[in-house]
Design a protein around this motif. Structure first.
Motif, PDB file in Angstrom:
ATOM      1  N   ALA A  34       0.831  -1.205   0.000  1.00  0.00           N
ATOM      2  CA  ALA A  34       0.000   0.000   0.000  1.00  0.00           C
ATOM      3  C   ALA A  34       0.864   1.253   0.000  1.00  0.00           C
ATOM      4  O   ALA A  34       0.547   2.247  -0.675  1.00  0.00           O
ATOM      5  CB  ALA A  34      -0.923  -0.015   1.222  1.00  0.00           C
ATOM      6  N   TYR A  38       0.409   3.599  -3.284  1.00  0.00           N
ATOM      7  CA  TYR A  38      -0.347   4.832  -3.099  1.00  0.00           C
ATOM      8  C   TYR A  38       0.517   6.048  -2.752  1.00  0.00           C
ATOM      9  O   TYR A  38       0.106   7.186  -3.012  1.00  0.00           O
ATOM     10  CB  TYR A  38      -1.394   4.642  -2.004  1.00  0.00           C
ATOM     11  N   VAL A 118      -5.323  -8.545  -1.571  1.00  0.00           N
ATOM     12  CA  VAL A 118      -5.302  -7.085  -1.407  1.00  0.00           C
ATOM     13  C   VAL A 118      -4.848  -6.416  -2.695  1.00  0.00           C
ATOM     14  O   VAL A 118      -5.363  -5.355  -3.075  1.00  0.00           O
ATOM     15  CB  VAL A 118      -4.383  -6.692  -0.233  1.00  0.00           C
ATOM     16  N   MET A 122      -6.530  -3.492  -5.109  1.00  0.00           N
ATOM     17  CA  MET A 122      -5.826  -2.275  -5.487  1.00  0.00           C
ATOM     18  C   MET A 122      -5.772  -2.071  -7.001  1.00  0.00           C
ATOM     19  O   MET A 122      -5.283  -1.044  -7.463  1.00  0.00           O
ATOM     20  CB  MET A 122      -4.400  -2.301  -4.931  1.00  0.00           C
TER      21      MET A 122
END
Length: 247
Positions: A34, A38, A118, A122
């Protein structure tokens, strides 16, 4: 084989009871993914889809987190006197270490599944066949086995559990000097040489190629590195453990 299965069951039960390590092995790679997708992903313009680029690197990084806990588990057994108890029983050194390695593979399987799920949330969209998935997971399994046996050897020679975690630190650091997060050709010349001539880069490049439908030109090199490391680590760890048990 019976002793190995028994020791594997023991190590898996110990892993279930040590939930903080299991949660860390799952959450840390997810949080790292993440962070890179991001926070840093928007600033990296060398790849078309950064999430597709970084997921294979995170999967390999995930194996390092799982394997490093193996060294601590082995060191804990060595320092608590459990090995002395096993020494008085008809249990081979191969079976004791196999139990820890099996638990490491099980932890990595759970963590890898969490990372993939996950990643799909994403935006990771690997449009490849089931054969490519099987080949990619098979290579990851071979690499996990190699790292786990290496970590088991570190656990045997470590004087304390804390020092065992430090010995396994390089398994967590080396992926940052590979093509896991940025293309190799964007690195300075010295780092580029290091990245191109270490075992993790061909493994990552092969997994990335298999999951993105690209030619796996580094496949044989990745197999050679992983297989060679597995043979060397297995021989070293079992020899060390047998040598200590004979004292």
């Amino acid at each position: 084989m019976t002793a190995s299965l028994t020791m594997a069951g023991r190590s898996i039960r110990l892993s279930r009871r040590n939930l903080d390590l299991v949660i860390m092995a799952i959450m840390l790679p997810v949080l790292m993914m993440a962070l890179f997708v991001y926070v840093f992903g928007g600033a990296i313009g060398h790849v078309e889809s950064y999430v597709d680029y970084v997921v294979p690197g995170i999967l390999v990084l995930c194996t390092g987190y799982g394997a490093s806990s193996t060294s601590m588990a082995v060191a804990d057994d060595m320092k608590k006197g459990v090995i002395d108890r096993f020494r008085s029983m008809p249990v081979s050194s191969f079976a004791v270490l196999t139990g820890h390695v099996t638990a490491s593979v099980a932890r990595n399987a759970v963590a890898t599944s969490a990372v993939v799920l996950v990643a799909l949330l994403m935006g990771f969209r690997p449009s490849v066949s089931i054969v490519s998935w099987v080949l990619a997971l098979g290579l990851l399994l071979l690499y996990v086995l190699a790292l786990s046996w290496l970590a088991a050897g570190f656990g045997v020679i470590a004087r304390t559990v804390e020092s065992a975690s430090l010995l396994g630190f390089f398994m967590l650091f080396i992926p940052y000097l590979s093509s896991a997060f940025v293309p190799v050709d964007t690195m300075p010349a010295v780092l580029r040489v290091v990245s191109e001539h270490q075992p993790i880069t061909p493994v990552i490049e092969t997994v990335r190629a298999l999951l993105t439908g690209q030619p796996a030109t580094s496949g044989w090199l990745a197999l050679a590195w992983s297989g060679g490391l597995l043979v060397a680590a297995f021989g070293w760890a079992t020899w060390l453990f047998s040598r200590i048990n004979r004292r």
